[in-house]
Design a protein around this motif. Sequence first.
Motif, PDB file in Angstrom:
ATOM      1  N   ASP A  73       0.873  -1.163   0.000  1.00 36.44           N
ATOM      2  CA  ASP A  73       0.000   0.000   0.000  1.00 36.44           C
ATOM      3  C   ASP A  73       0.917   1.222   0.000  1.00 36.44           C
ATOM      4  O   ASP A  73       1.423   1.642   1.046  1.00 36.44           O
ATOM      5  CB  ASP A  73      -0.907  -0.007   1.229  1.00 36.44           C
ATOM      6  CG  ASP A  73      -1.940   1.097   1.211  1.00 36.44           C
ATOM      7  OD1 ASP A  73      -1.620   2.216   0.755  1.00 36.44           O
ATOM      8  OD2 ASP A  73      -3.065   0.858   1.675  1.00 36.44           O
ATOM      9  N   ASP A  99      -2.416  -5.997  -4.474  1.00 36.19           N
ATOM     10  CA  ASP A  99      -3.206  -5.085  -3.661  1.00 36.19           C
ATOM     11  C   ASP A  99      -3.611  -5.849  -2.396  1.00 36.19           C
ATOM     12  O   ASP A  99      -4.289  -6.876  -2.489  1.00 36.19           O
ATOM     13  CB  ASP A  99      -4.442  -4.626  -4.439  1.00 36.19           C
ATOM     14  CG  ASP A  99      -5.334  -3.689  -3.661  1.00 36.19           C
ATOM     15  OD1 ASP A  99      -5.213  -3.587  -2.416  1.00 36.19           O
ATOM     16  OD2 ASP A  99      -6.201  -3.062  -4.308  1.00 36.19           O
ATOM     17  N   ARG A 101      -5.847  -5.436  -0.282  1.00 32.95           N
ATOM     18  CA  ARG A 101      -7.286  -5.538  -0.076  1.00 32.95           C
ATOM     19  C   ARG A 101      -7.913  -6.679  -0.883  1.00 32.95           C
ATOM     20  O   ARG A 101      -9.064  -7.014  -0.676  1.00 32.95           O
ATOM     21  CB  ARG A 101      -7.954  -4.202  -0.397  1.00 32.95           C
ATOM     22  CG  ARG A 101      -7.622  -3.121   0.637  1.00 32.95           C
ATOM     23  CD  ARG A 101      -7.992  -1.716   0.200  1.00 32.95           C
ATOM     24  NE  ARG A 101      -7.211  -1.225  -0.919  1.00 32.95           N
ATOM     25  CZ  ARG A 101      -5.979  -0.725  -0.829  1.00 32.95           C
ATOM     26  NH1 ARG A 101      -5.397  -0.656   0.332  1.00 32.95           N
ATOM     27  NH2 ARG A 101      -5.340  -0.298  -1.893  1.00 32.95           N
ATOM     28  N   THR A 102      -7.136  -7.297  -1.787  1.00 33.49           N
ATOM     29  CA  THR A 102      -7.658  -8.436  -2.554  1.00 33.49           C
ATOM     30  C   THR A 102      -7.370  -9.768  -1.868  1.00 33.49           C
ATOM     31  O   THR A 102      -7.891 -10.791  -2.302  1.00 33.49           O
ATOM     32  CB  THR A 102      -7.065  -8.473  -3.982  1.00 33.49           C
ATOM     33  OG1 THR A 102      -5.655  -8.714  -3.920  1.00 33.49           O
ATOM     34  CG2 THR A 102      -7.358  -7.178  -4.724  1.00 33.49           C
ATOM     35  N   GLY A 130      -6.198  -3.661   5.282  1.00 32.50           N
ATOM     36  CA  GLY A 130      -7.501  -4.184   4.873  1.00 32.50           C
ATOM     37  C   GLY A 130      -7.523  -5.683   4.642  1.00 32.50           C
ATOM     38  O   GLY A 130      -8.444  -6.201   4.018  1.00 32.50           O
ATOM     39  N   ILE A 131      -6.524  -6.406   5.145  1.00 31.56           N
ATOM     40  CA  ILE A 131      -6.503  -7.872   5.013  1.00 31.56           C
ATOM     41  C   ILE A 131      -7.440  -8.437   6.078  1.00 31.56           C
ATOM     42  O   ILE A 131      -7.180  -8.300   7.272  1.00 31.56           O
ATOM     43  CB  ILE A 131      -5.066  -8.410   5.164  1.00 31.56           C
ATOM     44  CG1 ILE A 131      -4.175  -7.826   4.049  1.00 31.56           C
ATOM     45  CG2 ILE A 131      -5.060  -9.932   5.131  1.00 31.56           C
ATOM     46  CD1 ILE A 131      -2.698  -8.113   4.201  1.00 31.56           C
ATOM     47  N   PRO A 132      -8.555  -9.071   5.654  1.00 31.27           N
ATOM     48  CA  PRO A 132      -9.610  -9.418   6.608  1.00 31.27           C
ATOM     49  C   PRO A 132      -9.268 -10.521   7.606  1.00 31.27           C
ATOM     50  O   PRO A 132      -9.858 -10.571   8.683  1.00 31.27           O
ATOM     51  CB  PRO A 132     -10.773  -9.843   5.717  1.00 31.27           C
ATOM     52  CG  PRO A 132     -10.145 -10.246   4.425  1.00 31.27           C
ATOM     53  CD  PRO A 132      -8.913  -9.411   4.282  1.00 31.27           C
TER      54      PRO A 132
END
Length: 189
Positions: A73, A99, A101-102, A130-132
């Motif tokens: 990022d 990315d 977030r993917t 944003g890595i869940p």
Amino acid sequence: MNAHLYKAMREFVQSMDDTLPGKFEIAQEGIVHDLAAPNGPHELTRARIRRRLEKVMPTEALVAHTGTPDVEDVPRGIMRHPDVMLIAETNMEGDGSFDPRTLIAAIEVVSRSNPENDWVGKMRDYPLLGIPIYAIFDPRSATGAVLTDIHSTPDGPRYATRKDFVYGEDVTIADWTISTADLPHYPEG
């Protein structure tokens, strides 16, 4: 972190990747260098986790990826390299870093020489990226944790839910459950 400083650190990390042993990443506090190259138990743990996940994931369109590139990022000035990334093949297309977030999940095998990087730094950075789901396997203690449910805190995004496990138990990462039996431990000393 300003863009100029991040670019300089990124160029340094790229130039050192094939020159010095170990792994380089960029965190909010600067360059992180894990001096020791991954050892046998670390790499075997990573391989077993990848194979076990690929056996239970329902589609060939999903990958338990263990190679390069990094996740990055640029605006936040963070570049990390998870040991295993659960990601859709379509999100691997193109050049450059993935990315973050993917990612479906990031999985780390704790380094013997720098455990704080996995238990502190990445536990802070992965929700920020944003890595869940973040799963940690620790061969030092034969334990681990799966962290989920990113939520806002005064210190920034953090994982709200933590499920600890010990080797020998089954562990669920995203929608898939795998065994932790027979994962190696680091030798004493």
